[in-house]
Design a protein around this motif. Structure first.
Motif, short mmCIF file in Angstrom:
data_model
loop_
_atom_site.label_atom_id
_atom_site.label_comp_id
_atom_site.label_asym_id
_atom_site.label_seq_id
_atom_site.Cartn_x
_atom_site.Cartn_y
_atom_site.Cartn_z
N ASN A 35 0.82 -1.21 0.00
CA ASN A 35 0.00 0.00 0.00
C ASN A 35 0.86 1.26 0.00
OD1 ASN A 35 -2.29 -1.63 0.07
ND2 ASN A 35 -2.34 -1.63 2.33
N GLU A 36 2.07 1.15 0.49
CA GLU A 36 2.98 2.29 0.55
C GLU A 36 3.80 2.44 -0.73
OE1 GLU A 36 5.31 1.63 3.98
OE2 GLU A 36 3.63 1.86 5.39
N GLY A 37 3.59 1.58 -1.69
CA GLY A 37 4.33 1.66 -2.94
C GLY A 37 5.20 0.43 -3.14
N LEU A 38 6.08 0.52 -4.14
CA LEU A 38 6.94 -0.62 -4.48
C LEU A 38 8.07 -0.73 -3.47
CD1 LEU A 38 7.76 -2.87 -6.47
CD2 LEU A 38 9.07 -1.15 -7.74
N LYS A 39 8.22 -1.94 -2.94
CA LYS A 39 9.32 -2.24 -2.03
C LYS A 39 10.00 -3.53 -2.50
CE LYS A 39 7.54 0.04 2.13
NZ LYS A 39 7.25 -0.10 3.58
N TYR A 40 11.13 -3.80 -1.90
CA TYR A 40 11.92 -4.97 -2.29
C TYR A 40 12.26 -5.76 -1.03
CZ TYR A 40 12.39 -2.91 -6.91
OH TYR A 40 12.12 -2.38 -8.16
N ARG A 41 11.91 -7.05 -1.09
CA ARG A 41 12.25 -7.95 0.01
C ARG A 41 13.68 -8.47 -0.23
NH1 ARG A 41 8.06 -10.87 -0.03
NH2 ARG A 41 7.04 -10.01 1.86
N ILE A 42 14.49 -8.45 0.80
CA ILE A 42 15.90 -8.79 0.68
C ILE A 42 16.22 -9.99 1.56
CG2 ILE A 42 18.28 -7.93 0.82
CD1 ILE A 42 16.60 -6.37 -1.14
N ALA A 43 17.04 -10.90 1.04
CA ALA A 43 17.58 -12.01 1.81
C ALA A 43 19.07 -12.14 1.47
CB ALA A 43 16.85 -13.32 1.50
N VAL A 44 19.87 -12.56 2.43
CA VAL A 44 21.33 -12.63 2.26
C VAL A 44 21.81 -13.99 2.75
CG1 VAL A 44 23.56 -11.61 2.88
CG2 VAL A 44 21.54 -10.14 2.60
N SER A 45 22.70 -14.58 1.98
CA SER A 45 23.31 -15.86 2.36
C SER A 45 24.77 -15.85 1.93
CB SER A 45 22.58 -17.04 1.70
OG SER A 45 23.19 -18.26 2.05
N ALA A 46 25.62 -16.49 2.72
CA ALA A 46 27.05 -16.56 2.42
C ALA A 46 27.61 -17.84 3.03
CB ALA A 46 27.79 -15.33 2.95
N ARG A 47 28.82 -18.18 2.62
CA ARG A 47 29.47 -19.38 3.14
C ARG A 47 29.85 -19.19 4.59
NH1 ARG A 47 32.94 -22.25 -1.72
NH2 ARG A 47 31.54 -21.68 -3.44
N ASP A 48 30.07 -20.32 5.26
CA ASP A 48 30.29 -20.28 6.71
C ASP A 48 31.51 -19.47 7.11
OD1 ASP A 48 28.03 -21.72 7.33
OD2 ASP A 48 29.06 -23.67 7.31
N ASP A 49 32.57 -19.47 6.29
CA ASP A 49 33.79 -18.76 6.67
C ASP A 49 33.79 -17.29 6.27
OD1 ASP A 49 33.83 -19.35 4.01
OD2 ASP A 49 35.90 -20.08 3.96
N VAL A 50 32.64 -16.79 5.79
CA VAL A 50 32.50 -15.36 5.48
C VAL A 50 31.86 -14.67 6.67
CG1 VAL A 50 31.44 -13.66 3.96
CG2 VAL A 50 32.30 -15.81 3.01
N PRO A 51 32.49 -13.64 7.24
CA PRO A 51 31.89 -12.95 8.39
C PRO A 51 30.68 -12.12 7.97
CG PRO A 51 33.90 -11.83 7.71
CD PRO A 51 33.81 -13.08 6.88
N PRO A 52 29.78 -11.81 8.90
CA PRO A 52 28.63 -10.97 8.56
C PRO A 52 29.08 -9.59 8.10
CG PRO A 52 28.31 -12.07 10.67
CD PRO A 52 29.73 -12.30 10.29
N PHE A 53 28.25 -8.94 7.29
CA PHE A 53 28.60 -7.63 6.76
C PHE A 53 27.37 -6.74 6.78
CE2 PHE A 53 28.02 -10.84 3.49
CZ PHE A 53 27.02 -10.33 2.68
N GLU A 54 27.62 -5.45 6.91
CA GLU A 54 26.55 -4.46 7.03
C GLU A 54 26.20 -3.89 5.66
OE1 GLU A 54 27.87 -1.54 9.82
OE2 GLU A 54 27.73 -2.90 11.54
N PRO A 55 25.07 -3.19 5.56
CA PRO A 55 24.09 -2.86 6.60
C PRO A 55 23.19 -4.05 6.95
CG PRO A 55 23.41 -1.94 4.49
CD PRO A 55 24.78 -2.52 4.28
N ASN A 56 22.70 -4.04 8.17
CA ASN A 56 21.86 -5.14 8.62
C ASN A 56 20.48 -5.09 7.96
OD1 ASN A 56 23.93 -5.91 10.41
ND2 ASN A 56 23.15 -4.52 12.00
N LEU A 57 19.89 -6.25 7.85
CA LEU A 57 18.54 -6.32 7.28
C LEU A 57 17.53 -5.76 8.28
CD1 LEU A 57 18.48 -9.88 5.65
CD2 LEU A 57 18.71 -7.67 4.50
N PRO A 58 16.60 -4.94 7.81
CA PRO A 58 15.58 -4.42 8.74
C PRO A 58 14.53 -5.47 9.05
CG PRO A 58 15.16 -3.64 6.52
CD PRO A 58 16.45 -4.42 6.45
#
Length: 561
Positions: A365-388
């Motif tokens: 209702n607020e307009g077009l938005k994009y749903r985001i998902a992130v995946s990486a291999r186990d030896d990759v550290p987390p990276f920003e920005p964080n998902l809301p």
């Protein structure tokens, strides 16, 4: 059979014997070994030339024990088949479906939603910019040395004094990493270089650090520190239609939907590859063998070329190797999904792809938005920005969010094991080169001083010929400075004029000043010059006051002088 034929064709006198001789046995044995070796070689070559069939023709499934006995390509393909079966099983159920699922064998992590600050900042390694920002152009000291265990070391030390407090900032460069630390306690403020670096790394055993007196050393150190900074990135973009569960289906897409085109316009601009002068990311800009168009963008000082799967050449190869050749060699990739699609990270077989950002358009209702998902291999550290929470990003914030996430994600992937080893090897070679350049420049500036300071513990040194040449030139220069008794005519005339002037004004006649190596007392006519130059105590005092670091060297040089 051959013996029987021999008996029929020849008489008994000339018939061949049924008992083979020793030479016949050796020849037969050699032939057997030759054919066995040939069979093994041919078999190995055939195995190397085997390729895995597409997923459509692979109907078998293997147990874990059988998978280990199979060829590696078949093992990888069987794992992919298992994940494709998992996706098909999920799609047979009623929706809504998850955007991404974990592989059956694991090896990946999926980012969870959390709190987002709304600030999208590129994360930069502080050690790459610290020397330029805090040391370059300011008073500081650089040192180099060699440790028996850690190899070459390059240290930068800067002391700051303020009204409130004093502090010491130290950068320690080693083969394995570059670390920095700020000291403000009274004990560290009085410590020397050896004590400071020992506090930063207890493995350091050497106590010899040579000061760098090369005028262009700071620029070389900056180049070493910033060798890991990246300005160019190539990122894959994959289009997954609804219900697609295999790599061949995904790379076979060629048509665009309006939603997909709109997304590409958000992240970059469409460019013509012909004669493109910017960063090309491995694409052909002369003959357009990699397609006629692509998507390119610039973000802050970064240049990004997207490898869009649907814009790369499409051929009749079901595996679409022309497309996979570029996207499979990227570090991170975007997966744009149509609603009703499910992705698994192992669906794209690649040794380089370490992270995926999955994007799916959503009408609200607020307009077009994009749903985001992130995946990486186990030896990759987390990276920003964080998902809301929820993981929906408005259209007007999508570009900043996803570009920042991509750049930080690729930088984080370089900390994975496979890339960390390559980075350590590169850093080791560059540090050795930096050490040799600083060492050679020091030798040219100070002669044997730099060599003697590091020869006892150094395994890396300048070429012997260069060192010997510099030693000789240094000794000749010092010998002339200490033993020179001849003056030019201009110097003598100036001294004479100054003495006359002083005599006329004050009535005081001063003796002519002695040059370096001359005594103040006039030499008697009957006194002959000694074959060896003698240096007076006054002269030594003058020289060592100006050059105190030559005092320890004088005793070793006296035999030569």
């Amino acid at each position: 059979m051959k013996n029987g034929m021999d008996g029929q064709l020849y008489c008994e006198k000339h018939a061949t014997s049924n008992q083979p001789t020793t030479s016949d046995e050796n020849e037969a044995k050699n032939q057997e070994q030759f054919f066995d070796s040939l069979a093994r070689i041919q078999g190995k070559r055939l195995n190397d030339q085997r390729c895995a069939l597409p997923a459509f023709f692979q109907k078998e499934t293997y147990s874990p024990k059988e998978r280990e006995d199979k060829q590696p390509s078949v093992v990888i393909l069987s794992k992919r088949n298992a994940d494709e079966t998992l996706l098909k099983k999920i799609l047979t159920t009623e929706g809504p479906y998850p955007m991404i699922v974990m592989p059956e064998k694991g090896g990946y992590w999926i980012e969870e939603c959390g709190e987002s600050s709304g600030k999208y900042e590129l994360k930069v390694d502080d050690t790459t910019i610290l020397y330029r920002n805090c040391f370059l152009g300011k008073e500081h000291f650089n040192y180099y040395g060699v440790d028996d265990k850690l190899g070459p070391l390059v240290v930068s030390v800067k002391r700051e004094s303020n009204k409130d407090s004093d502090k010491v900032l130290v950068i320690l460069r080693m083969k394995r990493s570059t670390v920095y630390r700020q000291f403000s306690d009274s004990e560290s403020l009085k410590a020397n270089t050896k004590q400071l670096v020992t506090k930063m790394c207890s493995d350091i055993t050497t106590d010899k650090f040579t000061p760098v007196l090369y005028h262009n050393a700071s620029q070389r150190i900056v180049e070493y520190d910033e060798h890991v900074k990246m300005k160019n990135y190539k990122i894959g973009v994959i289009y997954q239609k609804k219900g697609q569960c295999s790599e061949e289906e995904i790379f076979g897409n060629s048509l665009h939907t309006p939603e997909y085109d709109h997304f590409l316009k958000i992240i970059g601009r469409r460019i013509k590859l012909k004669d493109f002068e910017g960063y090309r990311g491995g694409l052909d800009t002369n003959h357009c063998h990699t397609g006629e168009e692509s998507v390119y963008t610039e973000y802050e000082d970064k240049h990004i070329m997207f490898h869009v799967s649907t814009l790369l050449p499409h051929d009749f190869d079901p595996q679409q190797l022309q497309r996979k050749r570029h996207i499979g060699n990227d570090i991170i990739a975007i997966v744009f999904q149509e609603p009703g699609s499910v992705f698994v990270p192992t669906l794209i077989a690649s040794n380089f792809l370490h992270a995926f950002i999955i994007v799916q358009p959503v009408r609200t209702n607020e307009g077009l938005k994009y749903r985001i998902a992130v995946s990486a291999r186990d030896d990759v550290p987390p990276f920003e920005p964080n998902l809301p929470t929820p993981s929906l990003v408005p259209e007007n914030q999508l570009r900043d969010f996803i570009i920042t996430k991509l750049i930080n994600g690729e930088n984080a992937c370089y900390k994975a094991q496979i890339f960390a080893k390559l980075g350590e090897r590169t850093r080791s070679e560059l540090l050795e080169t930096l050490y040799e350049n600083l060492h050679t420049a020091n030798v040219q500036a100070l002669g044997p001083l730099a060599v003697s300071a590091s020869s006892s513990s150094s395994t890396l040194s300048a070429p012997p010929s260069a060192v010997s040449t510099e030693k000789e030139s240094f000794f000749v220069s010092v010998k002339r400075a200490l033993g020179g008794s001849k003056r030019s005519q201009s110097v003598d005339s100036n001294l004479a004029n100054s003495n006359k002037k002083m005599n006329n004004n004050n009535g005081f006649v001063s003796p002519p000043l002695a040059t370096v190596g001359e005594s103040d007392k006039p030499r008697k006519k009957s006194e002959k010059k000694s074959s060896k130059t003698s240096v007076s105590s006054e002269t030594r005092y003058t020289i060592f006051t100006i050059f105190p670091h030559y005092n320890s060297l004088f005793s070793r040089m006296s035999c030569r002088l």
